[in-house]
Design an enzyme around this catalytic site. Structure first.
Site, PDB file in Angstrom:
ATOM      1  N   ASP A   1      15.761  39.140 -50.525  1.00  5.96           N
ATOM      2  CA  ASP A   1      15.135  39.465 -49.242  1.00  5.96           C
ATOM      3  C   ASP A   1      15.307  40.953 -48.865  1.00  5.96           C
ATOM      4  O   ASP A   1      16.347  41.547 -49.139  1.00  5.96           O
ATOM      5  CB  ASP A   1      15.828  38.578 -48.187  1.00  5.96           C
ATOM      6  CG  ASP A   1      15.080  38.550 -46.884  1.00  5.96           C
ATOM      7  OD1 ASP A   1      14.097  39.267 -46.743  1.00  5.96           O
ATOM      8  OD2 ASP A   1      15.516  37.787 -45.992  1.00  5.96           O
TER       9      ASP A   1
ATOM     10  N   ASP B   1      11.464  30.977 -51.023  1.00  8.46           N
ATOM     11  CA  ASP B   1      12.395  30.546 -49.970  1.00  8.46           C
ATOM     12  C   ASP B   1      11.629  29.947 -48.787  1.00  8.46           C
ATOM     13  O   ASP B   1      10.415  30.130 -48.644  1.00  8.46           O
ATOM     14  CB  ASP B   1      13.194  31.783 -49.525  1.00  8.46           C
ATOM     15  CG  ASP B   1      14.558  31.434 -48.949  1.00  8.46           C
ATOM     16  OD1 ASP B   1      14.813  30.245 -48.670  1.00  8.46           O
ATOM     17  OD2 ASP B   1      15.365  32.370 -48.758  1.00  8.46           O
TER      18      ASP B   1
ATOM     19  N   CYS C   1      13.844  27.308 -53.017  1.00  6.61           N
ATOM     20  CA  CYS C   1      14.978  27.593 -52.150  1.00  6.61           C
ATOM     21  C   CYS C   1      14.537  27.282 -50.732  1.00  6.61           C
ATOM     22  O   CYS C   1      13.380  27.498 -50.370  1.00  6.61           O
ATOM     23  CB  CYS C   1      15.335  29.077 -52.278  1.00  6.61           C
ATOM     24  SG  CYS C   1      16.664  29.610 -51.186  1.00  6.61           S
TER      25      CYS C   1
ATOM     26  N   ASP D   1      23.359  27.554 -50.035  1.00  9.58           N
ATOM     27  CA  ASP D   1      23.834  28.901 -49.711  1.00  9.58           C
ATOM     28  C   ASP D   1      25.350  28.973 -49.762  1.00  9.58           C
ATOM     29  O   ASP D   1      25.919  30.048 -49.591  1.00  9.58           O
ATOM     30  CB  ASP D   1      23.329  29.316 -48.323  1.00  9.58           C
ATOM     31  CG  ASP D   1      21.969  29.997 -48.411  1.00  9.58           C
ATOM     32  OD1 ASP D   1      21.543  30.334 -49.534  1.00  9.58           O
ATOM     33  OD2 ASP D   1      21.330  30.191 -47.366  1.00  9.58           O
TER      34      ASP D   1
HETATM   35  C1  DGJ Z   1      18.238  31.991 -47.782  1.00  6.92           C
HETATM   36  C2  DGJ Z   1      18.550  31.835 -49.245  1.00  6.92           C
HETATM   37  O1  DGJ Z   1      19.119  30.599 -49.485  1.00  6.92           O
HETATM   38  C3  DGJ Z   1      19.443  32.967 -49.688  1.00  6.92           C
HETATM   39  O2  DGJ Z   1      19.801  32.792 -51.029  1.00  6.92           O
HETATM   40  C4  DGJ Z   1      18.735  34.264 -49.470  1.00  6.92           C
HETATM   41  O3  DGJ Z   1      17.613  34.332 -50.288  1.00  6.92           O
HETATM   42  C5  DGJ Z   1      18.343  34.399 -48.014  1.00  6.92           C
HETATM   43  N1  DGJ Z   1      17.601  33.270 -47.558  1.00  6.92           N
HETATM   44  C6  DGJ Z   1      17.535  35.645 -47.801  1.00  6.92           C
HETATM   45  O4  DGJ Z   1      17.074  35.737 -46.517  1.00  6.92           O
END
Ligand code: DGJ
Length: 729
Positions: free
Chosen positions: A369, A480, A528, A550
């Site tokens: 990100d 994501d 994700c 996460d």
């Molecule tokens: C949530 C994801 O699970 C993380 O690994 C990461 O990519 C963040 N978002 C970035 O905003």
């Protein structure tokens, strides 16, 4: 043949290697369910096992000559609300006359080799028609002119049966579908535990087991995605079932949106297992001539406990749900910069991270990100998928070229379904988000969700992804999704279709994913959703791997990966070694433990290699060499969970190749005790007549010794771990 139609007994026997699923046609042409469980070969008079007279207050079915039959008290194959079944039913509709009355009768069936695709929906598949057989039973309500097709596919050799239903409105006028579950299965008793997985952000898929009670018990999602909170999976387990023995029935929904998974036990102790799209807040207007297709449920039978159930899911999902180039090939070992830098990076830093990581053997650099719009934190720019010049003066194309020049692959993070209120996109198209006109908009992580029920929005997403993937050398995309639905409204949908938004969203998301994964077949996609928030079987059809959580702490990961492994194969579970103290729980664990735990999934790193010592870098290098040596056993072998973090102070994940020639076991102590004494770790899945060499000590042990006596292990020190590698002599 896996599917037998016995015309004398008016019944169907759907047989896998170890199970039978038996359906009967009653003389009034209602479908009854006779059995799901151990294999039965002879169906003589099977109808006698299911005929059920009701008691007082069970309405009597008057279209049958036998006395006092009541659908309300019987085991039905699929249940329709509106006449004599007063339990929670699979189907509920409101028809032209304003009532729910629907009474479909058996009309015909067809049995054929192979498995048809489900239009617009992810599903398991066959590569050759000989792998499975399909039964389609058509029921019809002649008065309403509506047909229900109930479809079953039997994967004979993997003890799995898939099913879904299709509703065809053959009438001129439309009706409203209030509930269209993919399956109901009635069991004749309630001597089961209901097993499901619950969680939240950074603690997904924690296992819970509760005894069935008379009444309803369920898990669901109303959040627009399958979510962190519950998984579209449940199992009914006999009371004596454990990892290695006892009957377990698994149900897994191949769908990523709002779902329902539950059991209702009536007063006669019949347990009705149900699964499908969540009927809560759902409505689908089915106009004349239209068909509604439900997602599929994959039912797995095991008479060898949860372990065998999971191995069956792993086999079918790894080989017949996941698709594409990476289904059967090694995934590149990646480094992701998220925990290493968060939003604080520029091109130079990323190239330096890649260089350092490359020295250890890392193969893919993933930029997370913060590379687009003017994104320096999570408050802006989602939707503005053009490069942030301050950080990336040469754009993604330029950066990807530099990474390529290092001899590494390049991967990129996207959150395509979202829009930040602070974005060019929002300023231009304020009506493109899910919201209710004139009412307060509520944010999750400062963002809104794009309204994927709109074609222009879907085209926009397809467009920016296609542009980027066409112009830059990108080998991997992390997809994501960081918030759940609230204020479900669309600026374009008419009000009688507004309740269709969550399912329309999902169908169009699947369409985008199908489009982009087909257009770029060489790109590895990792799903994700704030970690593993939408890690479900639906997503695996498009994404061969999914970021599990996460929470990257090795000890938390034991729980997370244990729960996830109930259904998901190791290849699909994104698992990274991160820095210590851990960013989520501030725990410090040995690098070796972090490495072994991450090796039980799709392996990678998530740290800043510029900020760690040479000693750690050297150990990373050793880990990568080790992982390459053992990954085929872990990824393509059978998994045995030898001990559970939910039940004690250690966890052991063990993997054995299909030919039993090699085994890898990761053993981790959670909390150590001073002189706890040793206990014996009994291995599983080995050839009891073979001799195995312990790769570490070079000692030889028989398979039967390893499985029946075991080797001593000691839970002496917090977070310590051991890796066992056995090779057949
Ligand atoms: C949530 C994801 O699970 C993380 O690994 C990461 O990519 C963040 N978002 C970035 O905003």
């Amino acid at each position: 043949m896996p599917i037998i139609y016995d015309s004398n007994n008016q019944s169907f026997n759907l047989m896998t290697k170890n199970s039978s699923y038996i359906i009967c046609i009653l003389e009034n042409k209602l479908l009854l369910h006779a059995h799901y469980g151990k294999k039965i070969y002879d169906l003589s008079n099977v109808i006698d096992t299911v005929y059920e007279a009701g008691g007082a207050f069970n309405p009597v079915d008057s279209d049958i000559e036998r006395k006092a039959f009541s659908s309300d008290a019987a085991m039905l194959e699929y249940s329709f609300f509106g006449t004599t079944d007063l339990r929670t039913c699979g189907f509920n509709g409101v028809f032209e006359n304003g009532t729910n009355y629907v009474r479909p009768y058996y009309k015909s069936h067809r049995i054929f080799d192979g498995k048809p695709k489900l239009p617009g929906l992810p599903a398991t598949y066959t590569e050759d028609d000989s792998e499975a057989q399909t039964l389609e039973i058509t029921l019809k309500d002649d008065v309403l002119n509506v047909e229900f097709l109930i479809r079953y596919t039997v994967f004979e050799n993997v003890d799995a049966i898939t099913r879904n239903i299709e509703i065809k409105n053959l009438a001129n006028e439309g009706f409203d579908i209030k509930s269209a579950l993919s399956m109901t299965v009635d069991f004749s008793d309630k001597d089961f535990d209901f097993v499901h997985m619950f969680g939240g952000w950074a603690r997904e898929r924690q296992i819970q087991k509760i005894p069935l009670i008379n009444g309803g018990q369920y898990v669901d999602s109303k959040r627009g995605s399958s979510s962190h909170h519950h998984s579209p999976f449940m199992a009914l387990a006999r009371k004596n079932a454990n990892e290695t023995c006892g009957e377990v029935f698994g149900f897994s929904l191949v769908y990523s949106g709002n779902f329902f998974a539950g059991v209702e036990v009536n007063s006669g102790n019949i347990s009705r297992a149900m699964m499908g799209i969540n009927p809560y807040n759902f409505n689908w207007r089915l106009e004349g001539g239209e068909t509604f297709v439900t997602p599929e449920v994959v039912m797995v039978y095991s008479d060898k406990g949860f372990g065998e159930m999971s191995r069956t899911y792993h086999t079918i999902y790894r080989t017949r749900l996941v698709r594409g180039k990476y289904r059967d090939s090694h995934r590149p070992i990646l480094i992701n910069n998220w925990e290493g830098t968060y939003f604080d990076f520029d091109e130079e830093k990323i190239v330096n991270i890649a260089k350092k990581a490359k020295e250890t053997g890392v193969e893919l650099m993933v930029l997370d990100d913060g590379w687009f719009g003017h994104r320096d934190d999570d408050k802006s720019s989602l939707g503005d998928w053009y490069e942030y010049e301050k950080k990336l003066p040469n754009g993604i194309k330029g950066l990807a070229e530099k990474i390529d020049a290092l001899g590494m692959k390049f991967g990129l993070w996207y959150e395509p379904e979202m829009i930040s209120p602070d974005s060019e996109l929002y300023r231009k198209h304020p009506d493109w988000c899910i919201s209710v006109e004139g009412r307060l908009q509520n944010y999750g992580r400062n963002q809104l969700i794009l309204d994927l029920s709109r074609k222009d929005v879907c085209d926009y997403i397809k467009g920016f992804l296609t542009d980027m993937l066409s112009k830059a050398k990108i080998s991997y995309i992390k997809w994501d999704m960081n918030r759940n639905f609230s204020e479900v409204g669309s600026a374009l949908l008419p009000k009688d279709k507004m309740q269709e938004l969550p399912h329309r969203y999902m169908l169009n998301l699947y369409d985008i994913l199908e489009y982009i994964t087909t257009a770029f077949p060489d790109v590895l996609f990792e799903g994700c959703s704030g970690g593993g928030g939408r890690f479900d079987a639906g997503m695996l059809y498009y994404f061969p791997q999914y970021w599990c959580s996460d929470d990257s702490d090795a000890i938390e990961r034991l729980y997370l990966q244990y729960g996830t492994s109930m259904v998901m194969p190791a290849t699909t579970i994104g698992a990274h070694v991160s820095a210590c103290p851990n960013h989520q729980v501030e725990r410090t664990t040995p690098l070796s433990t972090r490495g072994y735990v991450a090796m039980c999934g799709s392996f990678g790193y998530e740290l800043n290699p510029l900020a760690i010592s040479q000693e750690v870098l050297d150990e990373m290098k050793e880990q990568i060499t080790l992982f390459k040596e053992i990954r085929d056993v872990i990824h393509y072998g059978d998994m045995y969970r030898l001990s559970s973090p939910f039940e004690g102070e250690n966890t052991c994940f063990s993997y054995v190749t299909k030919d039993k020639s090699k085994a890898v076991s990761v053993y981790v102590t959670i909390m150590g005790r001073p002189w706890p004494g040793s206990h014996r770790l009994k291995f599983d899945g080995l050839d009891e007549n073979a001799v195995y060499i312990d790769k570490d000590t070079k000692k030889e042990y028989s398979g039967s010794l390893l499985m029946n006596i075991g080797l001593p292990v000691c839970d002496c020190k917090d977070f310590e771990s051991r890796l066992f590698i056995f090779e057949k002599k």
